[in-house]
Motif scaffolding. Structure first.
Motif, mmCIF file in Angstrom:
data_model
loop_
_atom_site.group_PDB
_atom_site.id
_atom_site.type_symbol
_atom_site.label_atom_id
_atom_site.label_comp_id
_atom_site.label_asym_id
_atom_site.label_seq_id
_atom_site.Cartn_x
_atom_site.Cartn_y
_atom_site.Cartn_z
ATOM 1 N N VAL A 107 10.716 19.937 6.682
ATOM 2 C CA VAL A 107 12.134 19.574 6.736
ATOM 3 C C VAL A 107 12.608 19.146 5.354
ATOM 4 C CG1 VAL A 107 13.833 17.977 7.695
ATOM 5 C CG2 VAL A 107 12.056 18.904 9.168
ATOM 6 N N SER A 108 11.837 18.298 4.697
ATOM 7 C CA SER A 108 12.217 17.819 3.361
ATOM 8 C C SER A 108 12.350 18.982 2.387
ATOM 9 C CB SER A 108 11.183 16.832 2.834
ATOM 10 O OG SER A 108 11.141 15.689 3.651
ATOM 11 N N SER A 109 11.408 19.900 2.439
ATOM 12 C CA SER A 109 11.435 21.054 1.547
ATOM 13 C C SER A 109 12.658 21.929 1.810
ATOM 14 C CB SER A 109 10.150 21.863 1.745
ATOM 15 O OG SER A 109 10.182 23.028 0.990
ATOM 16 N N SER A 110 12.953 22.193 3.079
ATOM 17 C CA SER A 110 14.115 23.011 3.424
ATOM 18 C C SER A 110 15.410 22.337 3.003
ATOM 19 C CB SER A 110 14.150 23.284 4.932
ATOM 20 O OG SER A 110 13.027 24.024 5.319
ATOM 21 N N LEU A 111 15.481 21.029 3.216
ATOM 22 C CA LEU A 111 16.680 20.293 2.798
ATOM 23 C C LEU A 111 16.867 20.350 1.292
ATOM 24 C CD1 LEU A 111 16.868 17.021 4.922
ATOM 25 C CD2 LEU A 111 18.562 18.816 4.741
ATOM 26 N N SER A 112 15.784 20.219 0.554
ATOM 27 C CA SER A 112 15.877 20.302 -0.909
ATOM 28 C C SER A 112 16.431 21.646 -1.337
ATOM 29 C CB SER A 112 14.504 20.088 -1.543
ATOM 30 O OG SER A 112 14.043 18.800 -1.276
ATOM 31 N N ARG A 113 15.932 22.732 -0.734
ATOM 32 C CA ARG A 113 16.431 24.071 -1.066
ATOM 33 C C ARG A 113 17.912 24.203 -0.718
ATOM 34 N NH1 ARG A 113 11.492 25.553 1.029
ATOM 35 N NH2 ARG A 113 12.393 26.313 2.972
ATOM 36 N N LEU A 114 18.298 23.640 0.427
ATOM 37 C CA LEU A 114 19.697 23.694 0.849
ATOM 38 C C LEU A 114 20.587 22.968 -0.156
ATOM 39 C CD1 LEU A 114 21.928 24.274 2.976
ATOM 40 C CD2 LEU A 114 21.345 22.080 3.991
ATOM 41 N N LEU A 115 20.194 21.755 -0.538
ATOM 42 C CA LEU A 115 21.024 20.977 -1.449
ATOM 43 C C LEU A 115 21.083 21.595 -2.842
ATOM 44 C CD1 LEU A 115 20.063 17.386 -0.270
ATOM 45 C CD2 LEU A 115 22.154 18.662 0.237
ATOM 46 N N VAL A 116 20.003 22.222 -3.284
ATOM 47 C CA VAL A 116 20.018 22.905 -4.569
ATOM 48 C C VAL A 116 20.933 24.129 -4.493
ATOM 49 C CG1 VAL A 116 18.616 24.297 -6.139
ATOM 50 C CG2 VAL A 116 17.801 22.070 -5.392
ATOM 51 N N SER A 117 20.870 24.867 -3.400
ATOM 52 C CA SER A 117 21.706 26.060 -3.245
ATOM 53 C C SER A 117 23.188 25.705 -3.167
ATOM 54 C CB SER A 117 21.309 26.833 -1.984
ATOM 55 O OG SER A 117 19.982 27.251 -2.082
ATOM 56 N N VAL A 118 23.502 24.545 -2.667
ATOM 57 C CA VAL A 118 24.887 24.103 -2.538
ATOM 58 C C VAL A 118 25.570 23.996 -3.897
ATOM 59 C CG1 VAL A 118 26.242 22.025 -1.973
ATOM 60 C CG2 VAL A 118 24.674 22.978 -0.306
ATOM 61 N N GLU A 119 24.781 23.796 -4.956
ATOM 62 C CA GLU A 119 25.338 23.675 -6.300
ATOM 63 C C GLU A 119 26.188 24.898 -6.669
ATOM 64 O OE1 GLU A 119 25.160 21.053 -8.387
ATOM 65 O OE2 GLU A 119 24.094 19.964 -6.830
ATOM 66 N N GLN A 120 25.964 26.022 -6.023
ATOM 67 C CA GLN A 120 26.708 27.250 -6.318
ATOM 68 C C GLN A 120 28.102 27.244 -5.696
ATOM 69 O OE1 GLN A 120 24.238 30.472 -4.954
ATOM 70 N NE2 GLN A 120 22.441 29.648 -5.967
ATOM 71 N N TYR A 121 28.435 26.223 -4.913
ATOM 72 C CA TYR A 121 29.700 26.184 -4.182
ATOM 73 C C TYR A 121 30.500 24.942 -4.579
ATOM 74 C CZ TYR A 121 27.536 29.837 -1.472
ATOM 75 O OH TYR A 121 26.931 31.011 -1.100
#
Length: 194
Positions: A107-121
Motif C-alpha cells: 500500500v505504501s509503495s502504491s501510494l508513493s507512486r500515485l503521489l509522485v505521478s500526481v506531480e504531472q497534474y
C-alpha cells in the motif's frame, strides 16, 4: 500448644505465600498480554484510517485528472490485499506479522507512486480537497509509525516479563511475540522520478 503445629503452620504460610506470588505473576502476564493486544488494535486502527483515506484520495484524483488507470488500479488492489490480511494478536507469529507487513508495504509503495505521478497534474495539486487528503495521509503515516513503535515497546515489555526467570516457570502458556520489522528494502532511499 502442640509442637507439631508450628512446622505445619509454617508450611501452610509458605504455601500461601507461594500461591499468591504465582497468582501475581500470572496476573501481571495477563496485563502485559492485554497491553500488546491493545497496541495491536491501535496499529490496525491507524492502518484502517489510511485505507479509508485511500478511497477518498482515489476518487479525488479520478475526478480531477485524466489519470493513469494502472497507478490507480495498483493502489486499489494493494488496499484490498492489505485489508484481507488479518492477525489475532494473542497468537501472532513472525510469519503472520511479516505477511501483514508486506501487504501494508505494498500500500505504501502504491501510494508513493500515485503521489509522485500526481506531480504531472498542476490543477490537481492546487485542488483544496486533494491537498487536505495529502496532509491527512501524511498525518496517518505518522500515526502508523507511532502505533507500530508503541506496539514494539509493549512487545518488549511483555517478552521481557514472560521470558525472565522465575516468571518463565509459571507462564509456560504465554508465548514470545514478534516485533514489527522494517519492510525489505526499507533501508534504501526511495527513488523519485519525474
Amino acid at each position: 500448644m502442640k509442637k507439631w503445629l508450628i512446622p505445619v503452620g509454617i508450611i501452610v504460610v509458605l504455601v500461601a505465600i507461594i500461591a499468591f506470588w504465582s497468582i501475581g505473576i500470572k496476573n501481571s502476564g495477563l496485563k502485559y498480554s492485554q497491553a500488546v493486544n491493545k497496541e495491536w488494535g491501535n496499529v490496525q486502527t491507524a492502518y484502517q484510517r489510511r485505507n479509508d483515506l485511500i478511497g477518498n484520495l482515489v476518487n479525488t484524483v479520478k475526478g480531477a485528472a485524466d489519470f493513469e488507470k494502472g497507478t490507480l488500479t495498483a493502489v486499489i488492489e494493494a488496499r484490498a490485499k492489505a485489508t484481507s490480511v488479518t492477525i489475532d494478536p494473542s497468537n501472532v507469529t513472525p510469519e503472520q506479522l511479516a505477511q501483514f507487513n508486506q501487504a501494508q508495504s505494498g500500500v505504501s509503495s502504491s501510494l508513493s507512486r500515485l503521489l509522485v505521478s500526481v506531480e504531472q497534474y498542476p490543477t490537481l495539486k492546487a485542488n483544496e480537497n486533494f491537498l487536505k487528503l495529502q496532509d491527512e495521509l501524511a498525518s496517518t503515516e505518522n500515526q502508523i509509525l507511532t502505533a507500530r513503535t508503541r506496539f514494539n515497546e509493549s512487545v518488549q515489555e511483555y517478552n521481557g516479563y514472560i521470558l525472565s526467570i522465575p516468571n518463565k516457570w509459571f507462564l509456560g502458556e504465554y508465548k514470545e511475540k514478534p516485533y514489527f520489522e522494517a519492510s525489505t528494502g526499507a533501508d534504501k532511499p526511495v527513488e523519485v522520478k519525474f
